[in-house]
Structure formats: C-alpha cells, structure tokens
Design a protein around this motif. Structure first.
Motif, mmCIF file in Angstrom:
data_model
loop_
_atom_site.group_PDB
_atom_site.id
_atom_site.type_symbol
_atom_site.label_atom_id
_atom_site.label_comp_id
_atom_site.label_asym_id
_atom_site.label_seq_id
_atom_site.Cartn_x
_atom_site.Cartn_y
_atom_site.Cartn_z
ATOM 1 N N LEU A 1 0.819 -1.215 0.000
ATOM 2 C CA LEU A 1 0.000 0.000 0.000
ATOM 3 C C LEU A 1 0.854 1.267 0.000
ATOM 4 C CD1 LEU A 1 -2.827 -1.077 2.477
ATOM 5 C CD2 LEU A 1 -3.000 -0.797 -0.003
ATOM 6 N N THR A 2 2.000 1.228 0.669
ATOM 7 C CA THR A 2 2.889 2.396 0.685
ATOM 8 C C THR A 2 3.314 2.776 -0.722
ATOM 9 O OG1 THR A 2 3.745 1.863 2.886
ATOM 10 C CG2 THR A 2 5.092 3.298 1.520
ATOM 11 N N VAL A 3 3.773 1.793 -1.498
ATOM 12 C CA VAL A 3 4.238 2.070 -2.862
ATOM 13 C C VAL A 3 3.074 2.487 -3.764
ATOM 14 C CG1 VAL A 3 5.235 1.015 -4.929
ATOM 15 C CG2 VAL A 3 6.284 0.631 -2.698
ATOM 16 N N CYS A 4 1.928 1.850 -3.602
ATOM 17 C CA CYS A 4 0.759 2.229 -4.420
ATOM 18 C C CYS A 4 0.410 3.704 -4.230
ATOM 19 C CB CYS A 4 -0.443 1.357 -4.066
ATOM 20 S SG CYS A 4 -0.349 -0.341 -4.679
ATOM 21 N N VAL A 5 0.398 4.163 -2.987
ATOM 22 C CA VAL A 5 0.038 5.558 -2.704
ATOM 23 C C VAL A 5 1.095 6.519 -3.241
ATOM 24 C CG1 VAL A 5 -0.312 7.263 -0.877
ATOM 25 C CG2 VAL A 5 -1.361 5.006 -0.685
ATOM 26 N N LEU A 6 2.360 6.265 -2.940
ATOM 27 C CA LEU A 6 3.415 7.228 -3.271
ATOM 28 C C LEU A 6 3.733 7.290 -4.758
ATOM 29 C CD1 LEU A 6 5.893 6.738 -0.290
ATOM 30 C CD2 LEU A 6 4.485 8.741 -0.782
ATOM 31 N N THR A 7 3.402 6.252 -5.506
ATOM 32 C CA THR A 7 3.635 6.308 -6.952
ATOM 33 C C THR A 7 2.439 6.891 -7.712
ATOM 34 O OG1 THR A 7 2.935 3.982 -7.145
ATOM 35 C CG2 THR A 7 5.303 4.428 -7.012
ATOM 36 N N GLU A 8 1.251 6.817 -7.134
ATOM 37 C CA GLU A 8 0.065 7.354 -7.809
ATOM 38 C C GLU A 8 -0.150 8.838 -7.531
ATOM 39 O OE1 GLU A 8 -2.184 5.983 -10.060
ATOM 40 O OE2 GLU A 8 -0.566 4.516 -10.125
#
Length: 421
Positions: free
Chosen positions: A373-380
């Motif tokens: 979830l961390t990567v999903c948020v910070l890349t979107e």
C-alpha cells in the motif's frame, strides 16, 4: 520548454537501471542505521532491562523525525535539496559512529547515563530521517514513479538486510563470551560504513546520471529551484541560469499550487499513509518484541518475527510493479487502509491463544500489506503535477507517513495496560 526537450530528450532513458539501483541503495541507507539499532534491541534489552529500550528508543526517534519533516516540508520550495539530503546521511553516519564509540568507551556497561546517550543517538537518527525521507521522496517524485518504488523498496530492504545480518551474528557469536556485544559492535561498524557509502553515492554519482539530469533539468524548466544545486554539481550551469532567468522574467508562468491546495486535493492519499503506519507501528516492533509470549524458538522468536515482517514488507514493495494487481483506485486504497485495522484483534487473540506459526503468518501479512500500500500511494499521488508541485506533494505525504509512525509508537504502549511495568 521546446529548447529543453531538444537538448535533453535523448537523456530520458540513459542510466535508468543505475539510477534505480542507486535509489535502492539510498533508500536502504535512509533506514539502515535506525534498523540496526532496532535489530540489536536484544543487546540493549540486556544492558537496560528496566527501561523498555525497544519502545523508548522508538518513542524518542519519532517526534524528532516528525518535527524535522514538518518544518522542512513547510519550507521545501526554498530549500537546497542536495544540502538537505547530504546533511541527513552525514547525521546517520556520525550518530552510528557515536554509538560505536560510546559502547567501546564504556566497555559495554549499562546504566541510566549510557541509556541517555543511546537515546540522544536515537534522536539524531530521527532528525536525519526528517531530512532524508522528505527530501528524497520529494526529489524522486519529480522523476519517474519507478524511482520512488525503488527507494521505498530500499527502505524495506534495510530491515531485511539487518535481520539477515542479525541472524548471522547471533549464530556466529552465540557460544562465545560476550557474543551479544560482539554482534552489536559488528552491526554498528557495518552501519557506519554503509552510511558513508550513501554520502558518496548521492554527492558524486547520482546527480551525474543522464536520466537524473534530464528530470532535474525538466523540473528546473518548470520553475523548480530545489534542484539547482544538484544540476550545478552535475556541471549543468546553463539549466540553472535559464531557470532563474525564466522565473525572474515571467514569475506568473511558474505559479504553482500552494501546499494547502495540494493537501486538499490529495487528502485521501495523505490519510492513507497515516492510517497504514499508525496501524503498523502500533504492533511493530514493540508488541512483537514484548507481548507475544514465549515459544519453542526461544530467544530466536523475536528475531524471526521481525525478520518475517521485514522480508514481506520488502516483497510488498515490489508487487505494484505487476500492473494488473497494482491498486490505483483512490476509494480502493482508502478501503484497504481502513481494513488493516482488523489486524488489532487478530494479533491480540493470536498472541493469547495461537501458536508461533500463526503469529509468524500474521506478521508476514502485516509486512506485505504495509509495503504494497505504501508504494501504491506514493507512486500514484504525484501523477499529473509539475516538478515543483510533485516535490512539494512528496514532502507533504512523508509528513503524514511519519505522523502515522509517531502515533503508532504512542498507541503501542496501550498493549501494556494491565500488565504492569
């Protein structure tokens, strides 16, 4: 802008894999020192048995990280990002070295005075984290999303590597006299050396990569002043001068959304990060270190739990590279972040009634969901904005991430209610 494209477009893909690898190493270095301190927690628990070192050191670390990040996020548009990040890595290096010297000077003795010294080192780690995480996430946000993913994977890898090293040192020194201390000293020496490597990589190698020059030059052409020092270090004086002249000649052309406007537009992403980390840090590492009981693994049990969390957190940060299973829906991300609060009753009842196998599995899922979830948020979140706005948004999101960390650390103490001190 057309001149910029003509001069720089051919650099857009050159050095991409090197940049990804260095981003991973820099992410690793952003938490390696702190994770080293957490991983040798059994040594500090032996030295300071009455002070709850795992919880206290985390509680000392987080407010300094949060305060530093918030202050720097407020002033991010006027900051020299190069100086900011180099100062952060330098603080990690000096504090790791200081812990090593402190233990050698006191011959591994405990006591309140020594514990205060360790707490001071933890506070310096927090300040360093405040400099680096916001600075690096903001800087990489104005580049391609894969750089953010690689940096965040590096953050998780630091935990995995320190856990692997801890297993190695524990096995190597377990039967020797003063083995616990020898392992801790080796850890601190490796941490000090690695932070020195990160200073070198960020200062001399990363800014000179063609793809990094391209994105920073593009950001400068959009009015960003935070990249000028790195462009100058890479020998691109023309982009720095052109950016300054353009901003002076037509400042309205480079007007950007304020921090407040960016936050309003992305409040769901910010809350997602807060919720992800308030939940994770209310369980890891304090609850896992002190409240999961005794099992057949003995003194290895805590190390196994921390290692499984770190390994699956790392795996979770690579899962979004598989586009079909990357979560991009804003509503979906919010639902997933809220649903993780079911971990609280799950951990409570598993610690009370379950065996070590169930606890290991549950800890693994906690890490996997955290990284994913961390990567999903910070890349979107940064998509669709110009360079200066992407840098500002990256800084703001890290503020909420660290606020979640701090809140989780505080809430972790609630597990001690009714258990005594």
């Amino acid at each position: 802008m057309s001149t910029h494209k003509q001069n720089w477009e051919h650099y857009k893909t050159k050095g991409r894999f090197t940049a990804l690898f260095i981003s991973w190493l820099l992410g690793n270095g952003s938490l390696f020192a702190w994770n080293s301190m957490l991983t040798i927690g059994d040594y500090y628990a032996f030295l300071f048995p009455r002070y709850h070192p795992t919880r206290i050191l985390t509680l000392v670390y987080q407010p300094f990280a949060l305060g530093t990040t918030a202050i720097l996020a407020y002033h991010e548009a006027r900051l020299n990002t190069r100086r900011r990040n180099l100062l952060g890595y330098s603080l990690f290096f000096s504090s790791s070295f200081g812990l090593l010297v402190l233990d050698l000077a006191t011959s591994g003795k405990g006591g309140l005075g020594i514990f205060i010294g360790v707490c001071i080192a933890s506070a310096v780690f927090g300040v360093a984290d405040g400099f680096i995480q916001g600075g690096m996430v903001g800087d990489l946000s104005l580049m391609c999303p894969e750089f953010i993913q690689s940096f965040m994977a590096g953050l998780a890898a630091s935990g995995t590597l320190t856990s692997a090293l801890r297993f190695t040192t524990k096995a190597a020194f377990e039967s020797s006299d003063d083995g616990l201390r020898k392992g801790a000293m080796l850890f601190l020496a490796i941490s000090t050396s690695f932070e020195l490597l990160c200073i070198f990589l960020y200062a001399f190698m990363f800014p000179k990569l063609p793809i990094v020059k391209y994105y920073r030059s593009k950001a400068a052409s959009e009015g960003s002043m935070t990249v000028t020092a790195d462009l100058a270090a890479a020998g691109i004086q023309s982009s720095v001068k052109n950016a300054a002249l353009q901003v002076m000649e037509d400042p309205k052309q480079f007007e950007r959304l304020s921090n407040k406007e960016l936050l309003v537009q992305n409040i769901d992403y910010a809350l997602n990060l807060f919720l992800i980390y308030v939940l994770t840090l209310s369980i890891f590492p304090g609850f896992l270190a002190e409240d999961t009981g005794s099992h057949s693994l003995g003194s290895w049990y805590i190390l196994v739990l921390i290692a499984m969390y770190n390994v699956w957190d790392l795996v979770g940060r690579y899962v979004p590279l598989l586009k079909p299973i990357k979560l991009v829906s804003r509503k979906g991300l919010m639902f997933a972040s809220l649903s993780r609060f079911l971990f609280i009753p799950a951990f409570y009842f598993t610690a009370k009634y379950g065996d070590q196998g169930w606890m290991i599995m549950l800890t693994s899922v906690l890490g996997l969901s955290n990284g994913y979830l961390t990567v999903c948020v910070l890349t979107e979140a940064p998509k669709g904005y110009k360079g200066p706005e992407q840098n500002a948004l990256g800084n703001l999101l890290v503020v909420f991430l660290i606020a979640g960390l701090f809140s989780g650390v505080v809430l972790d103490w609630l597990w001690l209610i009714g258990k005594g001190w």
